[in-house]
Design an enzyme around this catalytic site. Structure first.
Site, short mmCIF file in Angstrom:
data_model
loop_
_atom_site.label_atom_id
_atom_site.label_comp_id
_atom_site.label_asym_id
_atom_site.label_seq_id
_atom_site.Cartn_x
_atom_site.Cartn_y
_atom_site.Cartn_z
N GLU A 126 0.81 -1.22 0.00
CA GLU A 126 0.00 0.00 0.00
C GLU A 126 0.85 1.27 0.00
O GLU A 126 0.35 2.36 -0.30
CB GLU A 126 -0.98 -0.01 1.18
N LYS A 152 2.94 3.71 7.30
CA LYS A 152 3.85 2.61 6.93
C LYS A 152 4.99 3.14 6.04
O LYS A 152 6.13 2.69 6.13
CB LYS A 152 3.10 1.48 6.22
N ARG A 271 -15.10 3.68 0.41
CA ARG A 271 -14.06 4.17 1.32
C ARG A 271 -13.44 5.42 0.69
O ARG A 271 -13.15 5.40 -0.53
CB ARG A 271 -13.02 3.05 1.46
P1 NAD Z 1 -2.83 -7.15 13.00
O1 NAD Z 1 -3.57 -5.87 13.20
O2 NAD Z 1 -3.60 -8.43 12.90
O3 NAD Z 1 -1.77 -7.35 14.18
C1 NAD Z 1 -1.01 -6.30 14.69
C2 NAD Z 1 -0.40 -6.76 16.02
O4 NAD Z 1 0.45 -5.70 16.51
C3 NAD Z 1 -1.44 -7.02 17.12
O5 NAD Z 1 -1.12 -8.21 17.80
C4 NAD Z 1 -1.30 -5.82 18.05
O6 NAD Z 1 -1.64 -6.11 19.40
C5 NAD Z 1 0.19 -5.50 17.89
N1 NAD Z 1 0.50 -4.09 18.22
C6 NAD Z 1 -0.17 -2.98 17.79
N2 NAD Z 1 0.41 -1.88 18.32
C7 NAD Z 1 1.47 -2.30 19.07
C8 NAD Z 1 2.45 -1.63 19.83
N3 NAD Z 1 2.47 -0.29 19.95
N4 NAD Z 1 3.41 -2.38 20.46
C9 NAD Z 1 3.40 -3.74 20.36
N5 NAD Z 1 2.47 -4.42 19.67
C10 NAD Z 1 1.51 -3.71 19.01
O7 NAD Z 1 -1.94 -6.93 11.72
P2 NAD Z 1 -1.47 -7.97 10.59
O8 NAD Z 1 -2.48 -8.01 9.53
O9 NAD Z 1 -1.00 -9.21 11.25
O10 NAD Z 1 -0.22 -7.18 10.00
C11 NAD Z 1 1.08 -7.35 10.56
C12 NAD Z 1 2.05 -6.47 9.83
O11 NAD Z 1 2.06 -6.82 8.44
C13 NAD Z 1 1.69 -4.99 9.88
O12 NAD Z 1 2.88 -4.26 10.03
C14 NAD Z 1 1.07 -4.71 8.52
O13 NAD Z 1 1.29 -3.38 8.13
C15 NAD Z 1 1.81 -5.68 7.63
N6 NAD Z 1 1.09 -6.16 6.45
C16 NAD Z 1 -0.15 -6.71 6.56
C17 NAD Z 1 -0.79 -7.21 5.42
C18 NAD Z 1 -2.14 -7.88 5.52
O14 NAD Z 1 -2.69 -8.28 4.49
N7 NAD Z 1 -2.70 -8.07 6.70
C19 NAD Z 1 -0.17 -7.12 4.18
C20 NAD Z 1 1.10 -6.54 4.10
C21 NAD Z 1 1.72 -6.08 5.24
P1 TYD Z 2 -9.14 -4.75 3.57
O1 TYD Z 2 -9.28 -6.18 3.99
O2 TYD Z 2 -9.54 -3.69 4.54
O3 TYD Z 2 -7.65 -4.57 3.09
P2 TYD Z 2 -6.94 -3.29 2.34
O4 TYD Z 2 -7.86 -2.15 2.28
O5 TYD Z 2 -5.79 -3.03 3.26
O6 TYD Z 2 -6.55 -3.81 0.99
O7 TYD Z 2 -10.00 -4.53 2.25
C1 TYD Z 2 -9.74 -5.28 1.07
C2 TYD Z 2 -10.60 -4.70 -0.03
O8 TYD Z 2 -11.97 -4.94 0.28
C3 TYD Z 2 -10.49 -3.19 -0.17
O9 TYD Z 2 -10.61 -2.85 -1.56
C4 TYD Z 2 -11.68 -2.64 0.59
C5 TYD Z 2 -12.72 -3.73 0.38
N1 TYD Z 2 -13.70 -3.92 1.49
C6 TYD Z 2 -15.05 -3.97 1.20
O10 TYD Z 2 -15.50 -3.84 0.03
N2 TYD Z 2 -15.92 -4.18 2.25
C7 TYD Z 2 -15.50 -4.32 3.53
O11 TYD Z 2 -16.34 -4.48 4.47
C8 TYD Z 2 -14.09 -4.27 3.80
C9 TYD Z 2 -13.56 -4.42 5.19
C10 TYD Z 2 -13.23 -4.08 2.74
#
Ligand code: NAD
Ligand code: TYD
Length: 334
Positions: A126, A152, A271
């Site tokens: 992103e 980020k 959004r």
């Molecule tokens: P998540 O929100 O599920 O988990 C985040 C974790 O960080 C939680 O356990 C929370 O308690 C902890 N946390 C938050 N603030 C904190 C702080 N100040 N100190 C210590 N711990 C803290 O997120 P996720 O989806 O598992 O994402 C993990 C990482 O991967 C993030 O950095 C996110 O930007 C990155 N990321 C996520 C995706 C995705 O698809 N979910 C994709 C690319 C990158």
């Molecule tokens: P999301 O899981 O929030 O991830 P990101 O925005 O970080 O890619 O959303 C994935 C896609 O789905 C994004 O285009 C927003 C859309 N979305 C919906 O259409 N409805 C929803 O309720 C949510 C949470 C996301």
């Protein structure tokens, strides 16, 4: 090897802890997590007493605390800790600045002081912003559009600066959208699955034609493992699944897998600044480190659906807690 994993009680972090303990029984892993709404120790219940695993509750933005912890001596930090949901960053950006920017800087500073061998910053596609055609490479301009992605990006730039200025061995990974077990049900896939299982409407933002590239969380963990072992300091690695889907395509497929009516789909207000498409060129990690995804999209999706079907008490307890207030504000009152 001694690893400090931050944010290991969240979605990707907890999958990574499971993966790393299984693949590397000789690694010692300390999981530092603040346990925000997104952190859940249930995700780690099965390994909580495993030798080589320790949990510490704390905040990466608390300098004194981080200094003391890093004094124990670690070889690697893998920084997952973050506020991670775009919609929440639109409602209130403050915690994103505190954790994602200040927290990362405090970890970088600690890593510098204690001369850690490696700092892995788990970042996101992103940061590049939206792309209508083609794919972003690691050289592409950073152009974030949400407070989440801006925070980020700031963290990525701090990693770059600590490498350039202090030769801190920081490596940045930028991954596409993950799917898999333990994902908090505010994100699209678990939101669709759990709403559908409750026969509730499934909210689709805008026209539903926004495109995301999906990767199975285990493939992301495999990539991080390779980066920890073979990645070069100062480098950036894109990580993607090569599975581009429109949101509508994905939601329709999920409803089909769950045997639920397509009529549950409900189009809602878009959004703000909703990125149209994310797509990454992942040639660098493939050619330089030899990683490519191992799981097909179909396999990842059905494994994910199965997990939510089998772990109903996990998501039901989340949905009845703090999350219910967020959901009301986000979807029912606007
Ligand atoms: P998540 O929100 O599920 O988990 C985040 C974790 O960080 C939680 O356990 C929370 O308690 C902890 N946390 C938050 N603030 C904190 C702080 N100040 N100190 C210590 N711990 C803290 O997120 P996720 O989806 O598992 O994402 C993990 C990482 O991967 C993030 O950095 C996110 O930007 C990155 N990321 C996520 C995706 C995705 O698809 N979910 C994709 C690319 C990158
Ligand atoms: P999301 O899981 O929030 O991830 P990101 O925005 O970080 O890619 O959303 C994935 C896609 O789905 C994004 O285009 C927003 C859309 N979305 C919906 O259409 N409805 C929803 O309720 C949510 C949470 C996301």
């Amino acid at each position: 090897m001694k690893l400090l994993v931050t944010g290991g009680a969240g979605f990707i972090g907890s999958n990574f802890v499971h993966y790393a303990l299984k693949e590397h029984p000789d690694w010692e892993i300390t999981n530092l997590d603040k346990l925000t709404y997104a952190g859940n120790l249930e995700n780690l219940k099965d390994i909580q007493d495993q030798p080589g695993y320790h949990f510490v509750k704390g905040d990466i933005a608390d300098r004194k605390f981080v200094d003391k912890l890093l004094g124990q001596g670690f070889d690697v930090i893998v920084n997952f800790a973050a506020e991670s949901h775009v919609d929440r960053s639109i409602l209130d950006a403050s915690p994103f600045i505190e954790t994602n920017i200040k927290g990362t800087q405090i970890l970088l500073e600690g890593a510098r002081q204690y001369k850690l061998g490696r700092f892995i910053q788990v970042s996101t596609d992103e940061v590049y912003g939206s792309i209508d055609s083609g794919r972003f490479t690691e050289e592409s301009t950073l152009s974030p559009n949400s407070p989440y992605s801006a925070s980020k990006t700031a963290a990525d730039l701090l990693c770059r600066a600590y490498f350039k200025t202090h030769r801190l061995p920081a490596i940045i990974t930028r991954c596409t959208n993950n799917l898999g077990p333990y994902q908090f049900p505010e994100k699209l896939i678990p939101l669709v699955i759990t709403n559908a299982l409750e026969d509730k409407p499934v909210p689709v933002y805008g026209d539903g034609l926004n495109i995301r590239d999906w990767i199975f969380v285990v493939d992301h963990c495999r990539a991080l493992d390779v980066v920890i072992q073979k990645g070069q300091p100062g480098e950036i690695y894109n990580i993607g699944g090569d599975n581009e889907k429109t949101n509508l395509e994905l939601i329709r497929k999920l409803l089909e897998l769950l045997d639920k009516p397509q009529g549950l789909i409900q189009f809602v207000t878009d959004r703000p600044a909703h990125d149209r498409r994310y797509a990454l060129d992942c040639a660098k990690i493939a050619t330089e480190l030899g990683w490519k995804p191992a799981f097909s999209f179909e396999k990842a999706l059905s494994a994910t659906v199965d997990w939510y079907l089998k772990n109903e008490s996990w998501w039901r307890s989340i949905k009845s807690g703090e999350y219910s207030k967020y959901y009301k504000k986000m979807y029912l009152e606007r």
